[in-house]
Design a protein around this motif. Structure first.
Motif, PDB file in Angstrom:
ATOM      1  N   ILE A   1       0.855  -1.185   0.000  1.00 43.41           N
ATOM      2  CA  ILE A   1       0.000   0.000   0.000  1.00 43.41           C
ATOM      3  C   ILE A   1       0.890   1.233   0.000  1.00 43.41           C
ATOM      4  N   GLN A   2       0.582   2.148  -0.912  1.00 45.63           N
ATOM      5  CA  GLN A   2       1.303   3.417  -0.957  1.00 45.63           C
ATOM      6  C   GLN A   2       0.464   4.476  -0.279  1.00 45.63           C
ATOM      7  N   PHE A   3       1.112   5.246   0.582  1.00 42.54           N
ATOM      8  CA  PHE A   3       0.474   6.332   1.316  1.00 42.54           C
ATOM      9  C   PHE A   3       1.141   7.615   0.828  1.00 42.54           C
ATOM     10  N   ILE A   4       0.463   8.297  -0.095  1.00 40.64           N
ATOM     11  CA  ILE A   4       1.021   9.489  -0.720  1.00 40.64           C
ATOM     12  C   ILE A   4       0.483  10.685   0.045  1.00 40.64           C
ATOM     13  N   HIS A   5       1.391  11.405   0.714  1.00 47.08           N
ATOM     14  CA  HIS A   5       0.935  12.421   1.658  1.00 47.08           C
ATOM     15  C   HIS A   5       1.900  13.599   1.764  1.00 47.08           C
ATOM     16  N   TYR A   6       1.443  14.597   2.494  1.00 47.34           N
ATOM     17  CA  TYR A   6       2.262  15.744   2.863  1.00 47.34           C
ATOM     18  C   TYR A   6       2.367  15.686   4.382  1.00 47.34           C
ATOM     19  N   PRO A   7       3.574  15.513   4.939  1.00 43.45           N
ATOM     20  CA  PRO A   7       3.733  15.269   6.376  1.00 43.45           C
ATOM     21  C   PRO A   7       3.104  16.311   7.308  1.00 43.45           C
ATOM     22  N   LYS A   8       2.996  17.559   6.891  1.00 46.58           N
ATOM     23  CA  LYS A   8       2.437  18.600   7.762  1.00 46.58           C
ATOM     24  C   LYS A   8       0.918  18.670   7.699  1.00 46.58           C
ATOM     25  N   CYS A   9       0.310  17.910   6.821  1.00 51.80           N
ATOM     26  CA  CYS A   9      -1.142  17.939   6.616  1.00 51.80           C
ATOM     27  C   CYS A   9      -1.851  17.180   7.747  1.00 51.80           C
TER      28      CYS A   9
ATOM     29  N   ILE B   1       4.355  13.780  -1.155  1.00 49.24           N
ATOM     30  CA  ILE B   1       3.669  14.250  -2.360  1.00 49.24           C
ATOM     31  C   ILE B   1       4.360  15.441  -3.035  1.00 49.24           C
ATOM     32  N   VAL B   2       5.147  16.203  -2.271  1.00 47.98           N
ATOM     33  CA  VAL B   2       5.841  17.343  -2.861  1.00 47.98           C
ATOM     34  C   VAL B   2       7.208  16.921  -3.402  1.00 47.98           C
ATOM     35  N   GLU B   3       7.912  16.077  -2.647  1.00 48.32           N
ATOM     36  CA  GLU B   3       9.237  15.620  -3.078  1.00 48.32           C
ATOM     37  C   GLU B   3       9.144  14.613  -4.226  1.00 48.32           C
ATOM     38  N   GLN B   4       8.091  13.804  -4.225  1.00 49.10           N
ATOM     39  CA  GLN B   4       7.886  12.797  -5.275  1.00 49.10           C
ATOM     40  C   GLN B   4       6.437  12.854  -5.752  1.00 49.10           C
ATOM     41  N   PRO B   5       6.059  13.946  -6.442  1.00 46.50           N
ATOM     42  CA  PRO B   5       4.659  14.027  -6.874  1.00 46.50           C
ATOM     43  C   PRO B   5       4.326  12.913  -7.874  1.00 46.50           C
TER      44      PRO B   5
END
Length: 118
Positions: A3-11, A33-37
């Motif tokens: 499972i991939q969890f594509i996220h922004y850590p501060k969100c 999501i920002v470093e590897q969109p």
């Protein structure tokens, strides 16, 4: 597939989703999501698998969305152009995206996670 969890850590929504996955013993691979969109092709795949309208993939509460005035432009914009735009900046994408290749959830709603990931 993992499972991939594509996220922004501060969100905060991403943090709630991550806590839910962890609390339910679901292992996942984190993707910033920002470093590897996601690429245009990945986004197209997520969109098709999710069955959601493409406009749902936009982070409508984000500053970038407002800066670009997308609220008024999306309805007229061709889907290919929308996908290109989404792939150009991770901050434009609603998050988190959670996928195992066969299912996709967008954002965090506990009932959706219960159904998809338990």
């Amino acid at each position: 597939m993992t499972i991939q969890f594509i996220h922004y850590p501060k969100c905060t929504t991403c943090k709630k989703a991550q806590k839910w996955l962890t609390d339910n013993g679901i292992s996942f691979e984190e993707v910033h999501i920002v470093e590897q969109p996601p690429t245009k092709e990945q986004l197209k795949n997520y969109w098709q698998v999710s069955g959601l309208p493409l406009k749902k993939f936009f982070n409508t509460s984000g500053m970038k969305y407002r800066e670009l005035g997308l609220k008024d432009k999306l309805a007229e914009m061709p889907e290919e152009e929308q996908l290109t735009l989404l792939a150009s900046d991770g901050m434009l994408i609603k998050r988190p995206i959670v996928t195992d290749g066969e299912k996709v959830t967008l954002g965090f709603k506990e009932s959706d996670f219960e159904q998809a990931w338990k």
